[in-house]
Write a protein that holds these residues in place. Structure first.
Motif, mmCIF file in Angstrom:
data_model
loop_
_atom_site.group_PDB
_atom_site.id
_atom_site.type_symbol
_atom_site.label_atom_id
_atom_site.label_comp_id
_atom_site.label_asym_id
_atom_site.label_seq_id
_atom_site.Cartn_x
_atom_site.Cartn_y
_atom_site.Cartn_z
ATOM 1 N N LEU A 182 2.493 -2.544 6.773
ATOM 2 C CA LEU A 182 2.875 -1.135 6.604
ATOM 3 C C LEU A 182 1.688 -0.243 6.274
ATOM 4 O O LEU A 182 1.877 0.950 6.009
ATOM 5 C CB LEU A 182 3.905 -1.010 5.467
ATOM 6 C CG LEU A 182 5.210 -1.786 5.635
ATOM 7 C CD1 LEU A 182 6.065 -1.635 4.384
ATOM 8 C CD2 LEU A 182 5.967 -1.297 6.859
ATOM 9 N N GLU A 195 2.512 3.535 4.866
ATOM 10 C CA GLU A 195 2.348 3.931 3.471
ATOM 11 C C GLU A 195 0.977 3.494 2.969
ATOM 12 O O GLU A 195 0.389 2.520 3.476
ATOM 13 C CB GLU A 195 3.443 3.307 2.598
ATOM 14 C CG GLU A 195 3.485 3.806 1.177
ATOM 15 C CD GLU A 195 3.557 5.319 1.110
ATOM 16 O OE1 GLU A 195 2.555 5.923 0.667
ATOM 17 O OE2 GLU A 195 4.590 5.895 1.518
ATOM 18 N N LYS A 197 -1.508 1.662 0.633
ATOM 19 C CA LYS A 197 -1.338 0.381 -0.058
ATOM 20 C C LYS A 197 -1.419 0.533 -1.566
ATOM 21 O O LYS A 197 -0.614 -0.048 -2.314
ATOM 22 C CB LYS A 197 -2.403 -0.612 0.425
ATOM 23 C CG LYS A 197 -2.264 -2.003 -0.175
ATOM 24 C CD LYS A 197 -3.285 -2.962 0.401
ATOM 25 C CE LYS A 197 -3.110 -4.359 -0.190
ATOM 26 N NZ LYS A 197 -4.103 -5.319 0.374
ATOM 27 N N LEU A 200 1.803 2.097 -2.969
ATOM 28 C CA LEU A 200 2.946 1.189 -2.923
ATOM 29 C C LEU A 200 2.816 0.078 -3.966
ATOM 30 O O LEU A 200 3.802 -0.281 -4.624
ATOM 31 C CB LEU A 200 3.073 0.589 -1.524
ATOM 32 C CG LEU A 200 4.287 -0.316 -1.287
ATOM 33 C CD1 LEU A 200 5.573 0.464 -1.504
ATOM 34 C CD2 LEU A 200 4.256 -0.908 0.118
ATOM 35 N N THR A 204 5.447 -0.322 -7.005
ATOM 36 C CA THR A 204 6.148 -1.613 -7.079
ATOM 37 C C THR A 204 5.889 -2.298 -8.410
ATOM 38 O O THR A 204 6.797 -2.909 -8.997
ATOM 39 C CB THR A 204 5.706 -2.516 -5.922
ATOM 40 O OG1 THR A 204 5.911 -1.844 -4.683
ATOM 41 C CG2 THR A 204 6.485 -3.820 -5.924
ATOM 42 N N TRP A 234 8.937 1.778 -1.823
ATOM 43 C CA TRP A 234 8.646 2.360 -0.512
ATOM 44 C C TRP A 234 9.602 3.510 -0.206
ATOM 45 O O TRP A 234 9.185 4.550 0.321
ATOM 46 C CB TRP A 234 8.765 1.255 0.533
ATOM 47 C CG TRP A 234 8.647 1.717 1.946
ATOM 48 C CD1 TRP A 234 7.511 2.003 2.623
ATOM 49 C CD2 TRP A 234 9.731 1.925 2.863
ATOM 50 N NE1 TRP A 234 7.803 2.386 3.915
ATOM 51 C CE2 TRP A 234 9.164 2.341 4.080
ATOM 52 C CE3 TRP A 234 11.110 1.790 2.768
ATOM 53 C CZ2 TRP A 234 9.936 2.630 5.191
ATOM 54 C CZ3 TRP A 234 11.884 2.080 3.870
ATOM 55 C CH2 TRP A 234 11.295 2.496 5.068
ATOM 56 N N GLN A 235 10.873 3.382 -0.534
ATOM 57 C CA GLN A 235 11.828 4.468 -0.309
ATOM 58 C C GLN A 235 11.533 5.673 -1.192
ATOM 59 O O GLN A 235 11.639 6.823 -0.752
ATOM 60 C CB GLN A 235 13.257 3.977 -0.564
ATOM 61 C CG GLN A 235 13.873 3.193 0.568
ATOM 62 C CD GLN A 235 15.353 2.942 0.330
ATOM 63 O OE1 GLN A 235 15.798 2.750 -0.805
ATOM 64 N NE2 GLN A 235 16.129 2.928 1.403
ATOM 65 N N ARG A 242 13.293 7.864 4.535
ATOM 66 C CA ARG A 242 13.449 6.413 4.396
ATOM 67 C C ARG A 242 14.752 5.990 3.723
ATOM 68 O O ARG A 242 15.014 4.788 3.638
ATOM 69 C CB ARG A 242 12.272 5.847 3.600
ATOM 70 C CG ARG A 242 10.925 6.074 4.273
ATOM 71 C CD ARG A 242 9.780 5.662 3.370
ATOM 72 N NE ARG A 242 8.482 5.853 4.018
ATOM 73 C CZ ARG A 242 7.307 5.685 3.413
ATOM 74 N NH1 ARG A 242 7.290 5.308 2.132
ATOM 75 N NH2 ARG A 242 6.182 5.867 4.068
#
Length: 407
Positions: A182, A195, A197, A200, A204, A234-235, A242
């Motif tokens: 991604l 996205e 990195k 994210l 996360t 991610w959303q 998304r």
């Protein structure tokens, strides 16, 4: 060749080794008497006495072990080169493999387990040097089943007495997300799925820490938790484009497997986020569900300590019951409206922050009918020394058990 003893026929000491059709023979140079054939079936210590021994104790077996050792060392070195490990890691892994192959526990194992033994040595070395490497990565490189690899790993750890530290959640998040497709444009990844990195990974990591604080990680496999947390992160970074994407499509586009428990971990995370969102001041006037709450993940993570404290009471049971009694009875200093609405206020008390297995217990299987009725328990039965530790509880454990039982 040098002499070895004397010839029993003529007494000459001129004994030489002669190779006839690649078969080593001991021959007397004086009379030509063949003293021994097939020297490969004798050990080094028995060759002087010309005694035949079993093949398992012969030089041929020693040569076979040597070839197996050399082949295993090459496999360990190749695996380290594929993983681009430092030279120090390679030397440590090779030394572990040499030590393990000398132990009797690894002599009569299958060839498949010997190949996995080299991978286990590399895996142990990386864990000891805090190198983020998972068991799934090694198994994918060796085309091995994780159950078989885990068995060899436990045997290696036990036989060599190695101390292998566990991989932290932070390292696991970085390692697992590094395999996502991604972060660079490609043909199979739509533009809204791309996205950054670092963003994210950071988002996360915050969700995984929240899951750890709310009993969603303890006793669970970490990969489904990380997968669900990465999907929520991610959303939340671009919710408008998304929110309509399901978890299965996200994993398919990212190029990672979808573990079956990930849907359950996602549901549990959303329940925690909804409870926290109910305590956020500027969200109390909005009706939030499991989709719209994703838009506010950034704010929820920023104030998670305050929101968790207000949304979930860590002291359940007796304190909650005591608060309900005080609200119901009322105190002289409390206003009349609070005493009149004591029941409604008591219903809004936050639930305790407990593991999901206590909140949603599974249905117990019905046990088979006993063949004979059990004798009545009077409490005077003797307790063995091996079981007495199960009955000794500290005062803190007794209070915690009473609170959980009352809740």
């Amino acid at each position: 060749m040098g002499p070895r003893g004397r010839c029993p026929g003529c007494g000459s000491a001129a004994l030489v080794e002669d190779a006839l059709y690649a078969q080593q023979q001991l021959v007397c140079a004086a009379c030509g008497c063949v003293l021994a054939e097939g020297l490969l079936t004798t050990t080094y210590s028995e060759e002087e006495h010309l005694r035949e021994v079993a093949y398992s104790q012969s030089t041929g077996q020693k040569e076979q072990l040597s070839r197996c050792l050399q082949r295993g060392i090459r496999r360990v070195q190749d695996l380290c080169k594929v993983l681009q490990l430092p030279a120090v890691f390679e030397e440590t892994a090779v030394s572990y493999f040499q030590r393990a192959l000398q132990l009797p526990a690894f002599h009569l194992v299958s060839l498949e387990k010997k190949e996995l033994l080299g991978g286990c040595c590399v895996f142990v070395t990386c864990r000891q040097h805090n190198w983020p490497l998972t068991m799934g990565t090694i198994c994918s490189l060796l085309y091995a089943k994780q159950e078989l690899f885990a068995g060899v790993f436990l045997s290696l750890q036990k036989e060599l007495g190695l101390s292998v530290p566990a991989l932290s959640l932070a390292d696991l998040v970085k390692t697992h997300l590094s395999s996502f497709r991604l972060f660079q444009p490609s043909a199979g990844v739509p533009a809204p799925f791309l996205e950054d990195k670092e963003k994210l990974v950071a988002r996360t990591m915050g969700i995984v820490e929240l899951a750890s604080e709310t009993w969603l990680v303890t006793g669970r496999h970490p990969v489904p938790v990380v997968t669900a947390a990465a999907f929520l992160a991610w959303q939340s970074l671009q919710p408008r484009a998304r929110l309509s994407c399901p978890l299965a499509r996200f994993c398919r586009v990212a190029g990672v497997d979808l573990p079956p428990p990930a849907h359950l971990r996602l549901k549990e995370l959303l329940e925690i986020l909804l409870g926290m969102a109910s305590q956020l001041a500027w969200l109390r006037g909005f009706h939030l569900d499991k989709k719209t709450v994703v838009k506010h993940v950034g704010d929820l993570l920023q104030h998670r300590v305050f929101l968790l404290k207000n949304a979930f009471c860590r002291e359940g049971g007796e304190e909650q019951q005591h608060g309900q009694d005080s609200l119901g009875q009322g105190s002289p200093s409390s206003p009349p409206m609070a005493r009149e609405k004591g029941c409604s206020l008591a219903k809004k008390c936050p639930r305790p922050l407990l593991p999901p297995c206590l909140i949603h217990p599974r249905k117990r299987l019905r046990s088979a009918a006993p063949s004979a009725p059990d004798p009545a328990i009077t409490g005077d039965e003797p307790i063995s020394d091996s079981e007495i530790e199960q009955y000794l509880r500290s005062p803190e454990e007794i209070r915690a058990f009473r609170k959980a039982k009352a809740w």
